[in-house]
Design an enzyme around this catalytic site. Structure first.
Site, short mmCIF file in Angstrom:
data_model
loop_
_atom_site.label_atom_id
_atom_site.label_comp_id
_atom_site.label_asym_id
_atom_site.label_seq_id
_atom_site.Cartn_x
_atom_site.Cartn_y
_atom_site.Cartn_z
N THR A 190 0.83 -1.22 0.00
CA THR A 190 0.00 0.00 0.00
C THR A 190 0.85 1.26 0.00
O THR A 190 0.41 2.30 -0.48
CB THR A 190 -0.97 0.03 1.20
OG1 THR A 190 -0.25 0.12 2.42
CG2 THR A 190 -1.86 -1.21 1.21
N LEU A 234 -3.13 4.85 -0.54
CA LEU A 234 -4.49 4.33 -0.72
C LEU A 234 -4.57 2.90 -0.17
O LEU A 234 -4.82 1.95 -0.90
CB LEU A 234 -4.88 4.39 -2.20
CG LEU A 234 -4.95 5.81 -2.79
CD1 LEU A 234 -5.25 5.75 -4.29
CD2 LEU A 234 -6.00 6.64 -2.08
N HIS A 235 -4.36 2.79 1.14
CA HIS A 235 -4.33 1.48 1.78
C HIS A 235 -5.61 0.68 1.50
O HIS A 235 -5.57 -0.43 0.97
CB HIS A 235 -4.18 1.64 3.30
CG HIS A 235 -3.03 2.47 3.74
ND1 HIS A 235 -1.72 2.07 3.62
CD2 HIS A 235 -2.99 3.69 4.33
CE1 HIS A 235 -0.92 2.99 4.11
NE2 HIS A 235 -1.68 3.99 4.56
N ASP A 236 -6.73 1.26 1.91
CA ASP A 236 -8.00 0.53 1.83
C ASP A 236 -8.54 0.39 0.41
O ASP A 236 -9.05 -0.68 0.05
CB ASP A 236 -9.03 1.19 2.74
CG ASP A 236 -8.60 1.17 4.20
OD1 ASP A 236 -7.67 0.42 4.54
OD2 ASP A 236 -9.18 1.91 5.01
N THR A 239 -7.03 -2.62 -1.20
CA THR A 239 -7.62 -3.87 -0.72
C THR A 239 -8.86 -4.21 -1.53
O THR A 239 -9.07 -5.37 -1.92
CB THR A 239 -7.96 -3.74 0.78
OG1 THR A 239 -6.79 -3.28 1.47
CG2 THR A 239 -8.39 -5.07 1.36
#
Length: 304
Positions: A190, A234-236, A239
């Site tokens: 991420t 943009l970690h989430d 996912t």
């Protein structure tokens, strides 16, 4: 989707909706980036912004499995979404069912067709597994934003720990050892998907431009202090991106455990790359990401 709606959770929800590829059965909320009442209100606001009235929202755990709550106001602002929707009035009602119970019901009804996208602390799922351990054999797969594996030392809470796991390491330990089909979308990948002001400006004139610009302003300033450049990970959304297109990430099955005792490394996701522990793989970790393709798709989907 299980969320602790801060800024990147909000972007992940919008990305999931605008992909038009997912049948989103519901959104469960959990204490994390901000307290649960903020998380739940933010989630309702994001659904309203998207014009999405059919996705039910189930409030979940107010506090972690065992420990005291920690929050990330310094990253996500006073309300969790950079005060970008302060004037929005929430009218959508919440569901009466507790989040963990909704997870149990969904697992029993949909079985292997069910994917859990977990982008906050894992408290709700740990509680569901404690109440109904049999669902571990029903859930199709679990995709978790959390941890730091190969890049230990580059955590965002402790040098070796990422926030979602750190915020409830005991819950993560429970989830990791239940035999679920888990993919861990960690900081290792991420941190390679950074949104900049240039990406935001590509949304100018579209439905979400004002929200994205306002919500990420403080988040990008945090990135400036951390990386020396205005950008935010943009970690989430990544996912969600992996669920939409598994080819975005290179994965490898390994044995992973969670540190819950050491004050120096609490919440560390420890990966046994060499098999020294002699234990079977329980988590698919991420080794690489096609960041350019993901960022292009993310901006395209939000741009409509």
């Amino acid at each position: 989707m299980d969320v602790d709606t801060g800024i990147d959770d909000a972007l992940a929800i919008l990305y999931a909706i605008e992909s038009k590829q997912l049948d989103i059965l519901g959104i469960t909320t959990v204490n994390g980036n901000v307290p649960l009442d903020y998380v739940t209100k933010n989630t309702l606001k994001i659904l309203s912004l998207a014009g999405e009235n059919d996705i039910p929202v189930y409030p979940g755990a107010v506090e972690p499995y065992l420990r005291e709550a920690v929050h990330e106001f310094k990253v996500h602002g006073n309300d969790g979404i950079g005060n970008a929707l302060d004037d929005m009035v929430v009218t959508k009602p919440l569901e009466d069912t507790f989040a963990a119970d909704f997870i149990i019901e969904s697992a029993r009804e949909h079985k292997e067709e069910l994917t859990l996208i977990m982008v906050g602390p894992l408290t709700n799922l740990a509680l569901a597994l404690k109440k109904a351990p049999e669902i571990k054999d029903m859930i199709g797969r679990v995709v978790i934003m959390g941890g730091v594996v190969s890049d230990a030392g580059y955590g965002n809470m402790l040098p070796t720990s990422e926030f979602n796991i750190f915020a409830d390491a005991e819950a993560a330990k429970v989830v990791f050892h239940k035999g679920l089909d888990i993919t861990l979308v960690s900081l290792d990948v991420t941190h390679q998907v950074m949104m900049t002001d240039e990406h935001v400006e590509k949304l100018k004139g579209t439905k979400y431009y004002d929200f994205v610009k306002d919500a990420t302003d403080e988040y990008m300033d945090y990135g400036l202090r951390l990386y020396g450049k205005r950008q935010c990970a943009l970690h989430d959304p990544l996912t969600v991106g992996y669920v939409l297109d598994p080819n975005l990430l290179e994965t490898k099955a390994c044995h992973v455990d969670v540190e819950t005792s050491s004050p120096l490394s609490y919440g560390q996701t420890i990966c046994d790359f060499r098999g020294l522990l002699g234990k079977a793989p329980n988590v698919k970790i991420c080794l690489g990401v096609d960041s350019g393709r993901f960022l292009e798709d993310f901006v395209e989907k939000l741009g409509g």
